[in-house]
Design a protein around this motif. Structure first.
Motif, short mmCIF file in Angstrom:
data_model
loop_
_atom_site.label_atom_id
_atom_site.label_comp_id
_atom_site.label_asym_id
_atom_site.label_seq_id
_atom_site.Cartn_x
_atom_site.Cartn_y
_atom_site.Cartn_z
N THR A 349 0.84 -1.19 0.00
CA THR A 349 0.00 0.00 0.00
C THR A 349 0.88 1.25 0.00
N LEU A 350 1.93 1.22 0.82
CA LEU A 350 2.85 2.35 0.88
C LEU A 350 3.72 2.44 -0.37
N THR A 351 4.01 1.30 -1.00
CA THR A 351 4.73 1.33 -2.28
C THR A 351 3.92 2.10 -3.32
N ASN A 352 2.65 1.77 -3.45
CA ASN A 352 1.81 2.44 -4.42
C ASN A 352 1.58 3.91 -4.08
N ALA A 353 1.44 4.20 -2.78
CA ALA A 353 1.31 5.60 -2.37
C ALA A 353 2.56 6.39 -2.74
N SER A 354 3.73 5.78 -2.60
CA SER A 354 4.98 6.43 -3.00
C SER A 354 5.03 6.65 -4.51
N ALA A 355 4.57 5.64 -5.26
CA ALA A 355 4.57 5.76 -6.73
C ALA A 355 3.65 6.88 -7.21
N TRP A 368 -3.25 5.33 -12.82
CA TRP A 368 -4.27 4.34 -12.47
C TRP A 368 -3.64 3.04 -11.98
N VAL A 369 -2.41 2.75 -12.42
CA VAL A 369 -1.75 1.51 -11.99
C VAL A 369 -1.49 1.55 -10.49
N ALA A 370 -0.85 2.64 -10.03
CA ALA A 370 -0.56 2.76 -8.60
C ALA A 370 -1.85 2.91 -7.79
N ALA A 371 -2.84 3.64 -8.34
CA ALA A 371 -4.11 3.83 -7.62
C ALA A 371 -4.84 2.50 -7.46
N LEU A 372 -4.86 1.70 -8.53
CA LEU A 372 -5.51 0.39 -8.45
C LEU A 372 -4.77 -0.52 -7.49
N GLY A 373 -3.44 -0.47 -7.52
CA GLY A 373 -2.66 -1.28 -6.59
C GLY A 373 -2.91 -0.88 -5.15
N LEU A 374 -2.96 0.43 -4.88
CA LEU A 374 -3.21 0.90 -3.52
C LEU A 374 -4.59 0.46 -3.04
N LEU A 375 -5.61 0.69 -3.87
CA LEU A 375 -6.96 0.29 -3.49
C LEU A 375 -7.06 -1.22 -3.32
N GLY A 376 -6.45 -1.97 -4.24
CA GLY A 376 -6.48 -3.43 -4.15
C GLY A 376 -5.84 -3.94 -2.87
N CYS A 377 -4.69 -3.37 -2.50
CA CYS A 377 -4.02 -3.80 -1.27
C CYS A 377 -4.88 -3.53 -0.05
N LEU A 378 -5.50 -2.35 0.00
CA LEU A 378 -6.34 -2.01 1.15
C LEU A 378 -7.54 -2.96 1.25
N VAL A 379 -8.20 -3.20 0.13
CA VAL A 379 -9.39 -4.06 0.14
C VAL A 379 -9.03 -5.48 0.54
N LEU A 380 -7.97 -6.02 -0.06
CA LEU A 380 -7.58 -7.40 0.26
C LEU A 380 -7.12 -7.52 1.71
N ALA A 381 -6.42 -6.51 2.22
CA ALA A 381 -5.97 -6.57 3.61
C ALA A 381 -7.14 -6.58 4.57
N LEU A 382 -8.15 -5.76 4.28
CA LEU A 382 -9.28 -5.62 5.20
C LEU A 382 -10.27 -6.78 5.10
N THR A 383 -10.19 -7.58 4.04
CA THR A 383 -11.10 -8.73 3.92
C THR A 383 -10.43 -10.04 4.32
N LEU A 384 -9.21 -9.98 4.83
CA LEU A 384 -8.55 -11.17 5.36
C LEU A 384 -9.30 -11.66 6.60
N PRO A 385 -9.03 -12.88 7.06
CA PRO A 385 -9.68 -13.35 8.29
C PRO A 385 -9.53 -12.35 9.44
#
Length: 410
Positions: A349-355, A368-385
């Motif tokens: 998430t911080l990698t994409n924020a830096s990009a 859009w690449v970094a934005a999609l990566g940032l959003l994807g990381c946040l969503v996947l992290a928050l939907t983990l067990p």
């Protein structure tokens, strides 16, 4: 200042990426993913690959501008500030330390399922002792491990499809799937793509890095995705999602389910070797990041000591080993994978924020690449067990508290 020789082309960089990604994660991650999403894990695998592509692209572009050791620990310090740099390094160390525990437990689940925790601890002790004496995984050994892993996966696919248990009813129409479960499976399967950013660290060793690295990243990820999809689909056809979810050694269970059960030892050996190779590489990586942070006084300075004879960060390696053994004692494979995924997704998430802070003249990718990566990381992290999210959040807050206390004293 001396620089490394530029000898690697696109094909060489792709092989390096394959060596980093085709590790032991595939031997363990299908279990929790199947439990979360049923056969919808196939969709989750595709989502994980898209997020991995965005993360790797952001890492590659940042590495070209900041050719320093430390990855996002360095990028975030330069682009976002020292606090976020610390959080990136902290998340990496925490996430990858949990990955060490997951790999040790994966090794034990295949090699000695009846004594998994004891054997996992012994594996950590043995590899730490090797590292202490300066023994590292060579490029030749990496290629050998990749070749053995691919051969093992071929055995799994053949046994799954020709073993007499394959049924299309196990995958259509994705029984047991829902959106949250699929996203959770993507976050867990993200663990199996760990290592793709290794390509981004080759900036000083490849010919024409601005051209070579952006081409090698999607090629390596594409090849790995195809391999994982073939293995996942074959495993689901053979034993179904319930069969994968019921064990911590899912690919061994696939082989043992059919008429090729006599090949189970081949899978055991292949998984054990891949797990040990991954564990060795992870211990090396975590201890070196710990060393870098200790030198910057972001972690206790005594961890930055180098052994006078063997030339290794021995205190950092011993500290990592102690923490890994502690995690092995309290977590199972699934818990370790979830906790690791949360830490690594936070890191990226911080990698994409830096990009997103890069300028066009610095060779940045489309926003859009970094934005999609940032959003994807946040969503996947928050939907983990839930346990992984809560535990990961607590550790992240602990890291923030450590940083605040240290800087107030300074």
């Amino acid at each position: 200042m001396a620089t490394l020789a530029r000898k690697l082309g696109v094909a060489d960089a792709v092989v390096v990426g394959l060596g980093a990604m085709l590790g032991a994660g595939i031997f363990a991650a299908f279990s929790p993913a199947a439990e979360a999403a049923g056969s919808g894990l196939l969709i989750g695998l595709g989502i994980a690959a898209v997020v991995a592509f965005c993360n790797a692209t952001s890492s590659a572009r940042l590495a070209a501008v900041h050719p320093e050791s430390g990855g996002t620990y360095v990028y975030a310090r330069r682009r976002l500030g020292t606090f976020w740099g610390f959080q990136a390094g902290w998340s990496f160390v925490v996430g990858k330390t949990a990955s060490c525990a997951a790999m040790a437990l994966t090794f034990a689940s295949y090699a000695a399922p009846g004594q998994a925790r004891l054997v996992a601890v012994l594996a950590v002790v043995a590899l730490t002792a090797l590292n202490y004496r300066g023994v590292q995984r060579s490029a030749r050994l990496s290629r050998l491990i990749v070749a053995l892993t691919l051969c093992t996966l071929v055995v799994v696919v053949v046994a799954a499809l020709a073993g007499g248990t394959a049924s299309s009813h196990n995958v259509a129409p994705f029984p047991g799937s829902d959106l949250r479960g699929i996203l959770q499976s993507a976050g867990l399967l993200f663990f199996a793509f760990a290592g793709y950013a290794r390509i981004a660290t080759l900036g000083e060793e490849v010919v024409d890095p601005r051209r070579t690295i952006p081409r090698a990243v999607p090629l390596a990820l594409g090849i790995v995705l195809v391999v994982y999809l073939v293995v996942a689909a074959s495993a689901l056809l053979a034993v179904g999602a319930d069969g994968l979810a019921a064990t911590t050694a899912p690919l061994r269970a696939v082989v043992e389910a059919g008429s090729y059960a006599h090949l189970s030892p081949v899978v055991q050996v292949g998984a054990a070797v891949a797990s040990l190779g991954a564990l060795l590489a992870l211990i090396l990586g975590v201890s070196r990041t710990t060393l870098a942070m200790a030198r910057d006084r972001e972690l206790p300075p005594f961890l930055g000591a180098i052994h006078p004879r063997h030339g290794v960060p021995y205190r950092a390696e011993l500290a990592v080993a102690v923490v890994v053994i502690g995690l092995v004692a309290v977590l199972d494979v699934r818990g370790a994978i979830g906790f690791s995924s949360f830490g690594v997704l936070t890191y990226y998430t911080l990698t994409n924020a830096s990009a997103l802070r890069m300028r066009r003249d610095e060779g940045r990718a489309p926003h859009w690449v970094a934005a999609l990566g940032l959003l994807g990381c946040l969503v996947l992290a928050l939907t983990l067990p839930v346990g992984a999210v809560v535990g990961g959040a607590v550790v992240a807050l602990l890291g923030a508290a450590v940083w605040l206390v240290r800087h107030r004293r300074a």
